[in-house]
Write an enzyme that holds these catalytic residues in place. Structure first.
Site, PDB file in Angstrom:
ATOM      1  N   LYS A 115      -6.053  -4.354   2.911  1.00  0.00           N
ATOM      2  CA  LYS A 115      -6.072  -4.990   4.230  1.00  0.00           C
ATOM      3  C   LYS A 115      -4.973  -6.040   4.367  1.00  0.00           C
ATOM      4  O   LYS A 115      -4.401  -6.212   5.446  1.00  0.00           O
ATOM      5  CB  LYS A 115      -7.440  -5.600   4.530  1.00  0.00           C
ATOM      6  N   LYS A 195      -9.426   8.346   4.997  1.00  0.00           N
ATOM      7  CA  LYS A 195     -10.836   8.324   5.332  1.00  0.00           C
ATOM      8  C   LYS A 195     -10.996   8.331   6.853  1.00  0.00           C
ATOM      9  O   LYS A 195     -10.193   7.736   7.564  1.00  0.00           O
ATOM     10  CB  LYS A 195     -11.429   7.027   4.764  1.00  0.00           C
ATOM     11  N   LYS A 198     -12.112   4.957  12.992  1.00  0.00           N
ATOM     12  CA  LYS A 198     -11.823   4.874  14.418  1.00  0.00           C
ATOM     13  C   LYS A 198     -10.387   4.419  14.681  1.00  0.00           C
ATOM     14  O   LYS A 198      -9.718   4.960  15.546  1.00  0.00           O
ATOM     15  CB  LYS A 198     -12.814   3.907  15.068  1.00  0.00           C
TER      16      LYS A 198
END
Ligand code: TRP
Length: 331
Positions: A115, A195, A198
């Site tokens: 991240k 993966k 959204k």
């Protein structure tokens, strides 16, 4: 007496997709119905602020996620369903646990590294301490079983280490939580690249209408080496096959495996079987989603009630924690 408890949570990404459902929700419903544990399911909004977001959209994302929990079949009578920031004890405990967590441990977390790479201009301290809040989520309820996807196992190991260290220093308060992996292996996105998520736009949403689902499936990535209809396929590298394993009856899966390898069926045939099976499962979920979406006040009442139940448990843990840490003026 210690009631065995299950805790799990998901970020309020708004509308959930079949990866969330196969990888987590479906298992939560099963665990809740088994009735072996008290079950607590949380929408973790305080975790979601660790990356840039639009405040005016957060509440609708939270509500939509809660609606997906209910539509998947969680029963609010049986399980407590609530929003993380409605129970302040999570963030309080996170601060205390941070004192039992080493910088080096957090630096090793692969999700943080990923991240931090993705959000280079906003590597904030909460993103770094994200796993400490996650440990607090679980430990504040003394939950022992935590259904998660494989990407969260490292965070739970940290939670165990932190619990152990806390206990050694301040007294035996926390049981060590164990992860429980779902049966469905990791569901990749329809683009086969990462993966299902959204933000990557590679999902089948739980609310997608049949024609939308079919259009997405038609273009979905399969075995990259299977270029022609006559090429033999390799189910073990095909994400459609992985998804079949999660919802298609085992005999049919075995048949598909054989027919794909021998090129008796093509990817289109295989996708059609998957389409029929997935729509069978999504149908009732979509019906419940429509029903809950039509009564948002009802959903908010469920969340308030869940928070109230959770607050009582969490506060009882926190009074033990403050006491053994020597915090507060005392009685
Ligand atoms: N970090 C988890 C995820 O991204 C969500 C989460 C937050 C969680 N707190 C939790 C999961 C506690 C299990 C238990 O999927």
């Amino acid at each position: 007496m210690i009631v065995p408890r299950i805790f799990s949570g998901m970020q309020p990404s708004g509308e959930l997709h079949i990866g969330n459902w196969l990888g987590a929700l479906r298992q939560w419903v099963e665990l809740a119905r088994a009735d072996t544990h008290e079950t607590i399911f949380c929408v973790v909004d305080a975790h979601a602020i660790t990356v840039d977001y639009t405040p005016s959209e957060m509440r609708s994302r939270v509500l939509e996620t809660a609606i997906c929990y209910l539509a998947a079949g969680l029963d609010p009578q049986r399980s407590a369903i609530f929003v993380q920031s409605d129970v302040r004890q999570h963030t309080e405990l996170a601060w205390y646990l941070a004192s039992c967590t080493q910088m080096g441990e957090l630096q090793r977390m692969t999700q943080f590294k990923d991240k931090a790479e993705q959000h280079k201009n906003n590597v904030n301290a909460a993103l770094f301490t994200y796993p400490v809040l996650m440990a607090a989520d679980v430990l504040v309820y003394k939950a022992t079983l935590v259904p998660v996807g494989d990407d969260q196992v490292q965070h739970l190991e940290l939670a165990r280490d932190v619990a152990r260290r806390f206990n050694q220093r301040f007294g035996e308060i926390f049981p060590e939580p164990t992860p429980r992996l779902s049966k469905a292996p990791r569901i990749m996105g329809l683009d086969g690249a990462a993966k299902m998520s959204k933000t990557k736009g590679n999902t089948i949403a739980l609310s997608d209408a049949p024609d939308v689902v079919w259009n997405k499936l038609k273009r979905a990535f399969t075995d990259p080496q299977r270029l022609r209809r006559t090429d033999p396929g390799r189910p073990e590298v095909c994400n459609i096959f992985t998804m079949h394993q999660a919802i298609t009856p085992p005999e049919t899966v075995a048949q598909i495996d054989r027919d794909c390898r021998s090129a008796a069926i093509g990817c289109g045939d295989c996708k059609k079987i998957f389409f029929d099976n997935v729509m069978n499962e999504l149908g009732p979920i979509q019906e419940r989603m429509r029903a809950w979406s039509a009564q948002p006040d009802e959903v908010r009442a469920i969340l308030r009630d869940g928070a109230e139940r959770c607050r009582a448990i969490a506060e009882s843990t926190m009074s033990e924690v403050r006491q053994c840490m020597g915090l507060g003026a005392g009685a």
